[in-house]
Motif scaffolding. Sequence first.
Motif, PDB file in Angstrom:
ATOM      1  N   GLY A  72       0.796  -1.216   0.000  1.00  5.69           N
ATOM      2  CA  GLY A  72       0.000   0.000   0.000  1.00  5.69           C
ATOM      3  C   GLY A  72       0.827   1.263   0.000  1.00  5.69           C
ATOM      4  O   GLY A  72       0.281   2.372  -0.075  1.00  5.69           O
ATOM      5  N   GLY A  73       2.142   1.115   0.070  1.00  4.50           N
ATOM      6  CA  GLY A  73       3.014   2.275   0.184  1.00  4.50           C
ATOM      7  C   GLY A  73       3.329   2.920  -1.158  1.00  4.50           C
ATOM      8  O   GLY A  73       3.202   2.297  -2.214  1.00  4.50           O
ATOM      9  N   GLU A  74       3.752   4.165  -1.087  1.00  5.70           N
ATOM     10  CA  GLU A  74       4.237   4.853  -2.281  1.00  5.70           C
ATOM     11  C   GLU A  74       5.484   4.141  -2.778  1.00  5.70           C
ATOM     12  O   GLU A  74       6.301   3.672  -1.984  1.00  5.70           O
ATOM     13  CB  GLU A  74       4.549   6.300  -1.920  1.00  5.70           C
ATOM     14  N   THR A  75       5.657   4.059  -4.089  1.00  5.94           N
ATOM     15  CA  THR A  75       6.810   3.340  -4.626  1.00  5.94           C
ATOM     16  C   THR A  75       8.015   4.268  -4.782  1.00  5.94           C
ATOM     17  O   THR A  75       7.871   5.470  -4.990  1.00  5.94           O
ATOM     18  CB  THR A  75       6.497   2.701  -5.987  1.00  5.94           C
ATOM     19  N   PHE A  76       9.173   3.655  -4.676  1.00  2.00           N
ATOM     20  CA  PHE A  76      10.428   4.339  -4.992  1.00  2.00           C
ATOM     21  C   PHE A  76      11.311   3.306  -5.673  1.00  2.00           C
ATOM     22  O   PHE A  76      11.607   2.254  -5.102  1.00  2.00           O
ATOM     23  CB  PHE A  76      11.123   4.878  -3.744  1.00  2.00           C
ATOM     24  N   CYS A  77      11.702   3.609  -6.907  1.00  3.80           N
ATOM     25  CA  CYS A  77      12.448   2.620  -7.695  1.00  3.80           C
ATOM     26  C   CYS A  77      13.690   3.251  -8.309  1.00  3.80           C
ATOM     27  O   CYS A  77      13.621   4.342  -8.888  1.00  3.80           O
ATOM     28  CB  CYS A  77      11.552   2.037  -8.791  1.00  3.80           C
ATOM     29  N   ILE A  78      14.797   2.559  -8.166  1.00  7.04           N
ATOM     30  CA  ILE A  78      16.055   2.951  -8.806  1.00  7.04           C
ATOM     31  C   ILE A  78      16.571   1.772  -9.610  1.00  7.04           C
ATOM     32  O   ILE A  78      16.545   0.634  -9.139  1.00  7.04           O
ATOM     33  CB  ILE A  78      17.118   3.350  -7.763  1.00  7.04           C
TER      34      ILE A  78
ATOM     35  N   ASP B  84       5.904  -8.536 -21.389  1.00  4.73           N
ATOM     36  CA  ASP B  84       4.693  -8.985 -20.692  1.00  4.73           C
ATOM     37  C   ASP B  84       4.166  -7.853 -19.812  1.00  4.73           C
ATOM     38  O   ASP B  84       4.934  -7.025 -19.310  1.00  4.73           O
ATOM     39  CB  ASP B  84       5.009 -10.207 -19.815  1.00  4.73           C
ATOM     40  N   GLU B  85       2.873  -7.819 -19.609  1.00  4.30           N
ATOM     41  CA  GLU B  85       2.246  -6.829 -18.719  1.00  4.30           C
ATOM     42  C   GLU B  85       2.293  -7.368 -17.294  1.00  4.30           C
ATOM     43  O   GLU B  85       1.324  -7.909 -16.783  1.00  4.30           O
ATOM     44  CB  GLU B  85       0.809  -6.565 -19.155  1.00  4.30           C
ATOM     45  N   THR B  86       3.427  -7.214 -16.638  1.00  2.00           N
ATOM     46  CA  THR B  86       3.604  -7.778 -15.305  1.00  2.00           C
ATOM     47  C   THR B  86       3.151  -6.795 -14.229  1.00  2.00           C
ATOM     48  O   THR B  86       3.128  -5.573 -14.456  1.00  2.00           O
ATOM     49  CB  THR B  86       5.084  -8.125 -15.059  1.00  2.00           C
ATOM     50  N   PRO B  87       2.815  -7.295 -13.036  1.00  2.00           N
ATOM     51  CA  PRO B  87       2.475  -6.389 -11.927  1.00  2.00           C
ATOM     52  C   PRO B  87       3.618  -5.435 -11.595  1.00  2.00           C
ATOM     53  O   PRO B  87       3.387  -4.265 -11.261  1.00  2.00           O
ATOM     54  CB  PRO B  87       2.191  -7.343 -10.756  1.00  2.00           C
ATOM     55  N   GLU B  88       4.868  -5.927 -11.689  1.00  2.72           N
ATOM     56  CA  GLU B  88       6.033  -5.074 -11.385  1.00  2.72           C
ATOM     57  C   GLU B  88       6.151  -3.935 -12.376  1.00  2.72           C
ATOM     58  O   GLU B  88       6.481  -2.804 -12.004  1.00  2.72           O
ATOM     59  CB  GLU B  88       7.318  -5.912 -11.399  1.00  2.72           C
ATOM     60  N   LEU B  89       5.872  -4.219 -13.636  1.00  7.35           N
ATOM     61  CA  LEU B  89       5.963  -3.178 -14.654  1.00  7.35           C
ATOM     62  C   LEU B  89       4.926  -2.091 -14.388  1.00  7.35           C
ATOM     63  O   LEU B  89       5.229  -0.892 -14.488  1.00  7.35           O
ATOM     64  CB  LEU B  89       5.751  -3.793 -16.042  1.00  7.35           C
ATOM     65  N   ARG B  90       3.727  -2.503 -14.028  1.00  8.41           N
ATOM     66  CA  ARG B  90       2.671  -1.526 -13.744  1.00  8.41           C
ATOM     67  C   ARG B  90       2.989  -0.720 -12.489  1.00  8.41           C
ATOM     68  O   ARG B  90       2.671   0.467 -12.419  1.00  8.41           O
ATOM     69  CB  ARG B  90       1.326  -2.243 -13.584  1.00  8.41           C
ATOM     70  N   ARG B  91       3.628  -1.358 -11.511  1.00  7.54           N
ATOM     71  CA  ARG B  91       3.826  -0.696 -10.215  1.00  7.54           C
ATOM     72  C   ARG B  91       5.069   0.199 -10.198  1.00  7.54           C
ATOM     73  O   ARG B  91       5.040   1.287  -9.608  1.00  7.54           O
ATOM     74  CB  ARG B  91       3.931  -1.738  -9.098  1.00  7.54           C
ATOM     75  N   TYR B  92       6.161  -0.216 -10.826  1.00 11.45           N
ATOM     76  CA  TYR B  92       7.437   0.480 -10.623  1.00 11.45           C
ATOM     77  C   TYR B  92       7.903   1.308 -11.818  1.00 11.45           C
ATOM     78  O   TYR B  92       8.922   1.994 -11.709  1.00 11.45           O
ATOM     79  CB  TYR B  92       8.532  -0.522 -10.236  1.00 11.45           C
ATOM     80  N   TYR B  93       7.217   1.232 -12.937  1.00 13.57           N
ATOM     81  CA  TYR B  93       7.594   2.065 -14.092  1.00 13.57           C
ATOM     82  C   TYR B  93       6.580   3.196 -14.229  1.00 13.57           C
ATOM     83  O   TYR B  93       5.382   2.951 -14.162  1.00 13.57           O
ATOM     84  CB  TYR B  93       7.627   1.242 -15.386  1.00 13.57           C
ATOM     85  N   PRO B  94       7.033   4.443 -14.435  1.00 12.62           N
ATOM     86  CA  PRO B  94       8.429   4.870 -14.539  1.00 12.62           C
ATOM     87  C   PRO B  94       9.126   4.874 -13.185  1.00 12.62           C
ATOM     88  O   PRO B  94       8.483   5.012 -12.148  1.00 12.62           O
ATOM     89  CB  PRO B  94       8.318   6.288 -15.111  1.00 12.62           C
ATOM     90  N   THR B  95      10.452   4.760 -13.209  1.00  6.48           N
ATOM     91  CA  THR B  95      11.234   4.717 -11.985  1.00  6.48           C
ATOM     92  C   THR B  95      11.423   6.133 -11.442  1.00  6.48           C
ATOM     93  O   THR B  95      11.012   7.108 -12.065  1.00  6.48           O
ATOM     94  CB  THR B  95      12.593   4.042 -12.235  1.00  6.48           C
ATOM     95  N   SER B  96      12.053   6.226 -10.282  1.00  4.19           N
ATOM     96  CA  SER B  96      12.127   7.504  -9.577  1.00  4.19           C
ATOM     97  C   SER B  96      13.363   8.311  -9.935  1.00  4.19           C
ATOM     98  O   SER B  96      13.268   9.422 -10.451  1.00  4.19           O
ATOM     99  CB  SER B  96      12.092   7.253  -8.068  1.00  4.19           C
ATOM    100  N   VAL B  97      14.521   7.750  -9.649  1.00  2.00           N
ATOM    101  CA  VAL B  97      15.790   8.466  -9.827  1.00  2.00           C
ATOM    102  C   VAL B  97      16.771   7.558 -10.538  1.00  2.00           C
ATOM    103  O   VAL B  97      16.813   6.355 -10.272  1.00  2.00           O
ATOM    104  CB  VAL B  97      16.390   8.906  -8.471  1.00  2.00           C
ATOM    105  N   LEU B  98      17.568   8.124 -11.434  1.00  7.43           N
ATOM    106  CA  LEU B  98      18.704   7.419 -12.008  1.00  7.43           C
ATOM    107  C   LEU B  98      19.955   8.153 -11.568  1.00  7.43           C
ATOM    108  O   LEU B  98      20.069   9.366 -11.749  1.00  7.43           O
ATOM    109  CB  LEU B  98      18.639   7.403 -13.539  1.00  7.43           C
ATOM    110  N   SER B  99      20.888   7.433 -10.977  1.00  2.23           N
ATOM    111  CA  SER B  99      22.168   8.018 -10.586  1.00  2.23           C
ATOM    112  C   SER B  99      23.248   7.427 -11.472  1.00  2.23           C
ATOM    113  O   SER B  99      23.376   6.208 -11.586  1.00  2.23           O
ATOM    114  CB  SER B  99      22.479   7.704  -9.119  1.00  2.23           C
ATOM    115  N   THR B 100      24.027   8.294 -12.102  1.00  2.00           N
ATOM    116  CA  THR B 100      25.025   7.804 -13.046  1.00  2.00           C
ATOM    117  C   THR B 100      26.108   8.840 -13.270  1.00  2.00           C
ATOM    118  O   THR B 100      26.040   9.957 -12.759  1.00  2.00           O
ATOM    119  CB  THR B 100      24.355   7.407 -14.386  1.00  2.00           C
ATOM    120  N   ALA B 101      27.120   8.450 -14.041  1.00  2.00           N
ATOM    121  CA  ALA B 101      28.233   9.344 -14.348  1.00  2.00           C
ATOM    122  C   ALA B 101      27.931  10.126 -15.624  1.00  2.00           C
ATOM    123  O   ALA B 101      27.155   9.683 -16.473  1.00  2.00           O
ATOM    124  CB  ALA B 101      29.525   8.536 -14.524  1.00  2.00           C
TER     125      ALA B 101
END
Length: 889
Positions: free
Chosen positions: A32-38, A476-493
């Motif tokens: 039930g929580g807000e998502t945060f995905c990296i 595939d239309e997975t539960p993870e794809l629906r829940r976590y995309y788009p992601t939150s932050v990308l950290s990179t060089a």
Amino acid sequence: MLEPRFDPKAIEGRIYAQWEASGAFRAGRRPGGETFCIMIPPPNITGRLHIGHALNNTLQDILVRFERMRGKDVLWQVGTDHAGIATQLIVERQLAERQQSRVQMGREKFLEAVWKWKDESGGAIISQLRRLGASADWTRERFTMDEGLSRAVLRVFVELYNQGLIYKDKRLVNWDPRLQTAVSDLEVENIEVKGHLWYLKYPVEGEMGRFITVATTRPETMLGDTAIAVHPDDPRYKDLIGRNAIVPLANRHIPIIADEHSDPEKGTGAVKITPGHDFNDFEVGRRHNLPLINILNKDGTLNDSVPQAYRGLSTTEARRTILADLEAVDLVGWTEPVNLVEKVDAITHAVPHDEKTKTVVLEPLMTEQWYCNVKPLADRAIEAVERGRTKFVPEQWTNTYYNWMRNIHPWCISRQLWWGHQIPAWYDADGKIYVAMSEEEAQARAPGKKLTRDPDVLDTWFSSALWPFSTLGWPDETPELRRYYPTSVLSTAFDIIFFWVARMMMMGLHFMEDVPFHTVFIHTRVLDEKGTKMSKTKGNVVDPIDIVDEYGADALRFTLSLAAGTGRDMRIGPSRVEPNRNFATKLWNATRFCEMNGCVTQPGFDPAKVTLAANQWIVAETAQAASDVTAQIANLRFNEASATVYHFVYDVFCDWYLEICKPVFNGADEAAKAETRATAAWARDQLLKLLHPFMPFITEELWARTAEGTTPRASLLIEAAWPDFSTLPKFEDARRDLQWVIDLVSGVRSARAEMNVPPASYIPLMLPHADPEIMSRLDRHRDTIRTLARLSSAEYSDVILRNSAQFVLDRQIVALPLAGIIDFAKERARLEKELKKATDEIARFDAKLNNEQFVAKAPEDVLAEQRDKRAEAIATAARLKEAVARLAD
């Protein structure tokens, strides 16, 4: 009881195992929580953890630990990249040691050997990330060539081909002669090397004795010249435009053309045009409809397009032979051979190398490759950033992104390798192409025809571009794809903004109709502790695992986060990590002190109800620190957050609050003692939470150990609730009082040090002409002030005694009568001598920094060091002037 000494090696493995066993890293535990995905930038399976990895993964881990403690459903998606060129090279080297080759083995057996190597040796970097404390969801670990991601790659290729965005074309590419594969322009590393610039004379047709001279670093490519270009306004060559020159040794007649590509200020102003082996020359050739001559085989030797004498030679051998031959050329009408090498200059110049193999890349080679027309995809990706759907932090990198995307070229996506995603294209005997998800599907579209699959594989970055959605189960239309995309932050060089970030943007928008991430954080570059770029040849590479072994993971993580500012490169080395190992020791000792004084977490403790000023002050300071750190991490200001929590733990809690607590713990007031013990335990618990994202191992250990024999903790610290004290009282009066006490004690300590007052000496303090508020403060906190400042007395008075050191605190004069304690004349002489030394030092720095020659020649890091030292000298001089002024009669 805590051990006297903190030993990271004794706890890190055990703590990490507890985290994994608890399932704390796993996503989906708070539905039930807000998502945060990296999405982790997938490290190569060939790689070992380098300091850049350590920095980036530390920052990601700070974010995921922080958001997990804030109650969010956190997914840190982890995995590795198949690293086409690098992995194939490793396995080929191993085969060579056994006198085998991939060609001898054949493709199928070779790929079996690569998979075997991957299973046995690949992915060592994952275990190293665990050593660093990375709290990723390892149960969801993916690999760019696993079954699911491979299916996503095929689907994307087929769809883009069917949409007309993927096609075959014959164009110039950078070519690696060692691996015999195309190399992306972006994967070409220009390395400065010592070389030569040869000035070669080309005979002018029909005018015996006249030559046109060109300068080149690659004489062997003259055999592929199809023109000489001069600037249309260059008066030296006006009469030659439209005439022909003769290519020495090849005896071919080529036109002298006018083109603005030629710069009259460089070299001779005339340039040889070799469309088959230079990108710029190719464009000139296209403008003037010049023929294209390829003089190179794919292994880097010269082919049958050159005179017999040079066929089969390597470029190095051909260069040597051609230069020797040019020194004695038989020309028509000349009675003796002519030297066509006018002169040779020694130069240092950039030579393109394959970034992975460090092989010298040939002049571009004309080959047939697969391309992706990314321009339509780039337009959408640009618009998404313009509209704020994705933002860059720091914002300056937005312009870099725009610059690359607005000047984008077709992406060469094919590589002549065996390890990678084989291109899903088949050919019949007539060369017709069938692109399909499988051979069966392709064969069904070509009944009765024998099909042969394209041997090439896709550029490694093709599969990486799909990472944000392919790892979540697409197509595939997975539960993870629906829940976590788009992601939150990308950290990179910054160096993979185009390689990876831009391509993820393009693919995400095209296939998911949404950006892959809302924020892109570009972290700084890591240099050695002297400010020099790390390289194996310089021997200055910092191995993060060596640092972890020596100082502990927490010390390295905290050093990296402290240095992770957005404005300048960071410097890392043992001397910069050691102080943060000492910081961990300071925390350990402070916790031990609390334990020895009976500070135990009290169930039901209400920080809003404390009554003692010192306790009200630490409650307010804790609330302020929590508010500041929360905002700083949320806004990706990692260095500021680290500095805030460091100051709170080291200065506020350890150096001031616990020192203020000592007289209470040693006193007879049991009520004050009980409140202070409970408050100290509460503040300790909160600082462990605030520090946990940065230094997870020691904080988790102390969280558990401080609850031994008392009420058990409700959870591991990794899953404890993040502090939020927005409803607590501000305790403004207590904060003002205690800040005044701290400033007063600090002033006394500074004066004692500057006046050379012996540490064991107790001295008096006088507050002359104090107003009632100051007098009241002194009365309330006299015992604390006397203890912390080592005072024999602390009083207010109507006079200032002679021979007093003085300073001003909030318009109040503070006098320290030192008669009989120090020799005033001797101290004044000492301070004036030190002041002169500091002033002379400032003058020396000024002389250097005002010297135009020194400033022009000195590297930027040397200049920065000189400026920093000058600033230190100025501060020292100011402090000494103040000390001299304090020696009032």
